[in-house]
Design a protein around this motif. Structure first.
Motif, PDB file in Angstrom:
ATOM      1  N   GLU A   1      22.593  35.506  39.728  1.00  0.00           N
ATOM      2  CA  GLU A   1      23.627  36.252  39.018  1.00  0.00           C
ATOM      3  C   GLU A   1      23.329  37.737  39.179  1.00  0.00           C
ATOM      4  O   GLU A   1      22.263  38.216  38.806  1.00  0.00           O
ATOM      5  CB  GLU A   1      23.650  35.860  37.536  1.00  0.00           C
ATOM      6  CG  GLU A   1      24.895  36.304  36.828  1.00  0.00           C
ATOM      7  CD  GLU A   1      25.070  35.644  35.470  1.00  0.00           C
ATOM      8  OE1 GLU A   1      26.014  36.037  34.775  1.00  0.00           O
ATOM      9  OE2 GLU A   1      24.271  34.753  35.113  1.00  0.00           O
ATOM     10  N   ALA A   2      24.263  38.469  39.788  1.00  0.00           N
ATOM     11  CA  ALA A   2      24.007  39.842  40.208  1.00  0.00           C
ATOM     12  C   ALA A   2      24.808  40.883  39.441  1.00  0.00           C
ATOM     13  O   ALA A   2      24.552  42.075  39.569  1.00  0.00           O
ATOM     14  CB  ALA A   2      24.299  39.991  41.693  1.00  0.00           C
ATOM     15  N   GLY A   3      25.791  40.457  38.666  1.00  0.00           N
ATOM     16  CA  GLY A   3      26.601  41.417  37.934  1.00  0.00           C
ATOM     17  C   GLY A   3      27.819  40.765  37.325  1.00  0.00           C
ATOM     18  O   GLY A   3      27.935  39.538  37.281  1.00  0.00           O
ATOM     19  N   ARG A   4      28.730  41.618  36.863  1.00  0.00           N
ATOM     20  CA  ARG A   4      29.946  41.147  36.212  1.00  0.00           C
ATOM     21  C   ARG A   4      31.081  42.101  36.550  1.00  0.00           C
ATOM     22  O   ARG A   4      30.902  43.316  36.565  1.00  0.00           O
ATOM     23  CB  ARG A   4      29.738  41.112  34.703  1.00  0.00           C
ATOM     24  CG  ARG A   4      30.932  40.621  33.899  1.00  0.00           C
ATOM     25  CD  ARG A   4      30.579  40.472  32.421  1.00  0.00           C
ATOM     26  NE  ARG A   4      30.104  41.709  31.840  1.00  0.00           N
ATOM     27  CZ  ARG A   4      30.887  42.578  31.197  1.00  0.00           C
ATOM     28  NH1 ARG A   4      32.156  42.343  31.040  1.00  0.00           N
ATOM     29  NH2 ARG A   4      30.381  43.687  30.706  1.00  0.00           N
ATOM     30  N   ILE A   5      32.238  41.540  36.822  1.00  0.00           N
ATOM     31  CA  ILE A   5      33.423  42.368  37.061  1.00  0.00           C
ATOM     32  C   ILE A   5      33.911  42.850  35.695  1.00  0.00           C
ATOM     33  O   ILE A   5      34.284  42.038  34.848  1.00  0.00           O
ATOM     34  CB  ILE A   5      34.514  41.580  37.804  1.00  0.00           C
ATOM     35  CG1 ILE A   5      33.983  41.169  39.189  1.00  0.00           C
ATOM     36  CG2 ILE A   5      35.793  42.417  37.928  1.00  0.00           C
ATOM     37  CD1 ILE A   5      34.896  40.247  39.959  1.00  0.00           C
ATOM     38  N   VAL A   6      33.880  44.162  35.500  1.00  0.00           N
ATOM     39  CA  VAL A   6      34.211  44.707  34.181  1.00  0.00           C
ATOM     40  C   VAL A   6      35.630  45.256  34.102  1.00  0.00           C
ATOM     41  O   VAL A   6      36.157  45.429  33.004  1.00  0.00           O
ATOM     42  CB  VAL A   6      33.200  45.788  33.730  1.00  0.00           C
ATOM     43  CG1 VAL A   6      31.824  45.173  33.539  1.00  0.00           C
ATOM     44  CG2 VAL A   6      33.151  46.947  34.701  1.00  0.00           C
ATOM     45  N   ASN A   7      36.241  45.521  35.256  1.00  0.00           N
ATOM     46  CA  ASN A   7      37.590  46.075  35.218  1.00  0.00           C
ATOM     47  C   ASN A   7      38.167  46.140  36.629  1.00  0.00           C
ATOM     48  O   ASN A   7      37.498  45.845  37.607  1.00  0.00           O
ATOM     49  CB  ASN A   7      37.598  47.471  34.591  1.00  0.00           C
ATOM     50  CG  ASN A   7      38.854  47.730  33.784  1.00  0.00           C
ATOM     51  OD1 ASN A   7      39.877  47.086  33.973  1.00  0.00           O
ATOM     52  ND2 ASN A   7      38.764  48.687  32.873  1.00  0.00           N
ATOM     53  N   THR A   8      39.417  46.575  36.683  1.00  0.00           N
ATOM     54  CA  THR A   8      40.054  46.870  37.964  1.00  0.00           C
ATOM     55  C   THR A   8      39.829  48.350  38.261  1.00  0.00           C
ATOM     56  O   THR A   8      39.394  49.107  37.401  1.00  0.00           O
ATOM     57  CB  THR A   8      41.562  46.590  37.898  1.00  0.00           C
ATOM     58  OG1 THR A   8      42.151  47.471  36.950  1.00  0.00           O
ATOM     59  CG2 THR A   8      41.839  45.153  37.501  1.00  0.00           C
ATOM     60  N   HIS A   9      40.147  48.730  39.501  1.00  0.00           N
ATOM     61  CA  HIS A   9      40.012  50.141  39.868  1.00  0.00           C
ATOM     62  C   HIS A   9      41.098  50.480  40.886  1.00  0.00           C
ATOM     63  O   HIS A   9      41.161  49.888  41.955  1.00  0.00           O
ATOM     64  CB  HIS A   9      38.625  50.421  40.453  1.00  0.00           C
ATOM     65  CG  HIS A   9      38.392  51.857  40.754  1.00  0.00           C
ATOM     66  ND1 HIS A   9      37.941  52.739  39.807  1.00  0.00           N
ATOM     67  CD2 HIS A   9      38.557  52.574  41.883  1.00  0.00           C
ATOM     68  CE1 HIS A   9      37.837  53.936  40.344  1.00  0.00           C
ATOM     69  NE2 HIS A   9      38.212  53.868  41.612  1.00  0.00           N
ATOM     70  N   GLY A  10      41.946  51.409  40.542  1.00  0.00           N
ATOM     71  CA  GLY A  10      42.968  51.873  41.476  1.00  0.00           C
ATOM     72  C   GLY A  10      44.142  50.924  41.617  1.00  0.00           C
ATOM     73  O   GLY A  10      44.293  49.958  40.880  1.00  0.00           O
TER      74      GLY A  10
ATOM     75  N   PRO B   1      46.354  45.133  41.666  1.00  0.00           N
ATOM     76  CA  PRO B   1      45.702  45.170  40.343  1.00  0.00           C
ATOM     77  C   PRO B   1      45.830  43.863  39.555  1.00  0.00           C
ATOM     78  O   PRO B   1      44.911  43.509  38.812  1.00  0.00           O
ATOM     79  CB  PRO B   1      46.417  46.315  39.619  1.00  0.00           C
ATOM     80  CG  PRO B   1      46.899  47.203  40.720  1.00  0.00           C
ATOM     81  CD  PRO B   1      47.266  46.271  41.838  1.00  0.00           C
ATOM     82  N   ASN B   2      46.932  43.130  39.721  1.00  0.00           N
ATOM     83  CA  ASN B   2      47.089  41.866  39.002  1.00  0.00           C
ATOM     84  C   ASN B   2      46.056  40.838  39.469  1.00  0.00           C
ATOM     85  O   ASN B   2      45.465  40.121  38.652  1.00  0.00           O
ATOM     86  CB  ASN B   2      48.504  41.309  39.160  1.00  0.00           C
ATOM     87  CG  ASN B   2      49.518  42.149  38.427  1.00  0.00           C
ATOM     88  OD1 ASN B   2      49.218  42.795  37.433  1.00  0.00           O
ATOM     89  ND2 ASN B   2      50.745  42.168  38.944  1.00  0.00           N
ATOM     90  N   ALA B   3      45.842  40.753  40.762  1.00  0.00           N
ATOM     91  CA  ALA B   3      44.838  39.825  41.298  1.00  0.00           C
ATOM     92  C   ALA B   3      43.441  40.252  40.858  1.00  0.00           C
ATOM     93  O   ALA B   3      42.592  39.409  40.530  1.00  0.00           O
ATOM     94  CB  ALA B   3      44.927  39.776  42.823  1.00  0.00           C
ATOM     95  N   ALA B   4      43.191  41.558  40.824  1.00  0.00           N
ATOM     96  CA  ALA B   4      41.892  42.062  40.374  1.00  0.00           C
ATOM     97  C   ALA B   4      41.685  41.772  38.888  1.00  0.00           C
ATOM     98  O   ALA B   4      40.590  41.399  38.458  1.00  0.00           O
ATOM     99  CB  ALA B   4      41.786  43.561  40.657  1.00  0.00           C
ATOM    100  N   MET B   5      42.742  41.934  38.086  1.00  0.00           N
ATOM    101  CA  MET B   5      42.653  41.699  36.645  1.00  0.00           C
ATOM    102  C   MET B   5      42.291  40.238  36.348  1.00  0.00           C
ATOM    103  O   MET B   5      41.599  39.950  35.376  1.00  0.00           O
ATOM    104  CB  MET B   5      43.964  42.081  35.958  1.00  0.00           C
ATOM    105  CG  MET B   5      43.924  41.939  34.452  1.00  0.00           C
ATOM    106  SD  MET B   5      42.619  42.915  33.642  1.00  0.00           S
ATOM    107  CE  MET B   5      43.406  44.507  33.604  1.00  0.00           C
ATOM    108  N   ALA B   6      42.717  39.325  37.190  1.00  0.00           N
ATOM    109  CA  ALA B   6      42.401  37.905  36.999  1.00  0.00           C
ATOM    110  C   ALA B   6      40.900  37.636  37.118  1.00  0.00           C
ATOM    111  O   ALA B   6      40.411  36.609  36.638  1.00  0.00           O
ATOM    112  CB  ALA B   6      43.178  37.060  38.002  1.00  0.00           C
ATOM    113  N   LEU B   7      40.167  38.555  37.737  1.00  0.00           N
ATOM    114  CA  LEU B   7      38.714  38.394  37.921  1.00  0.00           C
ATOM    115  C   LEU B   7      37.899  39.076  36.826  1.00  0.00           C
ATOM    116  O   LEU B   7      36.675  38.910  36.778  1.00  0.00           O
ATOM    117  CB  LEU B   7      38.303  38.952  39.285  1.00  0.00           C
ATOM    118  CG  LEU B   7      38.977  38.320  40.501  1.00  0.00           C
ATOM    119  CD1 LEU B   7      38.547  39.035  41.769  1.00  0.00           C
ATOM    120  CD2 LEU B   7      38.678  36.830  40.575  1.00  0.00           C
TER     121      LEU B   7
END
Length: 163
Positions: free
Chosen positions: A8-17, A69-75
């Motif tokens: 486990e290397a990290g966490r997706i915390v938000n979208t960007h751009g 951004p919608n696809a990124a937000m799903a992560l």
């Protein structure tokens, strides 16, 4: 000790751009190290990293298949893993996950307990060693941690009065 294939290397915390980039909080030694991986694993699936850059203490990454951004937000809030085989650790290097659960003993072989947790602090990590109800906090510095044998699952420490 058995080593996990994925770390486990990290966490997706938000979208960007506007182009579907994700902002990843890195849990490895540095965001630069996480940025170097070409493939990340999200929900047990490999995801190719099209591009990545470091911004402050985060990795901003463009992932294959994430175009808006919608696809990124799903992560958002999903953990990010790396494959151990992709990691080029220096000689004698190890992941913190590899030593959790190790036996901790003194120089003379007396048992101290089991490494139950690692508190990551700015100055140095602190090992949380438990023996039943007793908990000891041991700074992870050479003065106290003498040897770490990942293969045997044993950490040798030097304790001082009050530890």
């Amino acid at each position: 000790m058995e080593k996990a294939k994925f770390i486990e290397a990290g966490r997706i915390v938000n979208t960007h751009g506007l182009h579907g980039e994700v902002k990843i909080e890195a849990w490895l030694d540095s965001p630069e190290y996480l940025r170097s991986f070409q493939t990340l694993y999200i929900q047990n699936a490999p995801v190719h990293v099209r591009s990545a850059r470091v911004h402050k203490r985060f990795v901003i990454a463009a992932l294959e298949g994430v175009e808006d951004p919608n696809a990124a937000m799903a992560l958002k809030n999903l953990p990010v893993f790396i494959d151990r085989e992709d990691a080029n650790l220096p000689e004698g290097g190890y992941f913190l996950a590899d030593i959790l659960g190790s036996r901790v003993e003194t120089e003379d072989g007396s048992p101290v307990g089991i490494l139950a947790d690692i508190l990551e602090r700015p100055g140095n990590n602190i090992y949380v060693v438990r023996d039943g109800e007793r908990e000891r906090l041991i700074p992870a510095v050479p003065a106290f941690v003498l040897r770490t044998d990942v293969d045997r699952g044993v950490i040798t420490v030097r304790l001082i009065e009050g530890m």
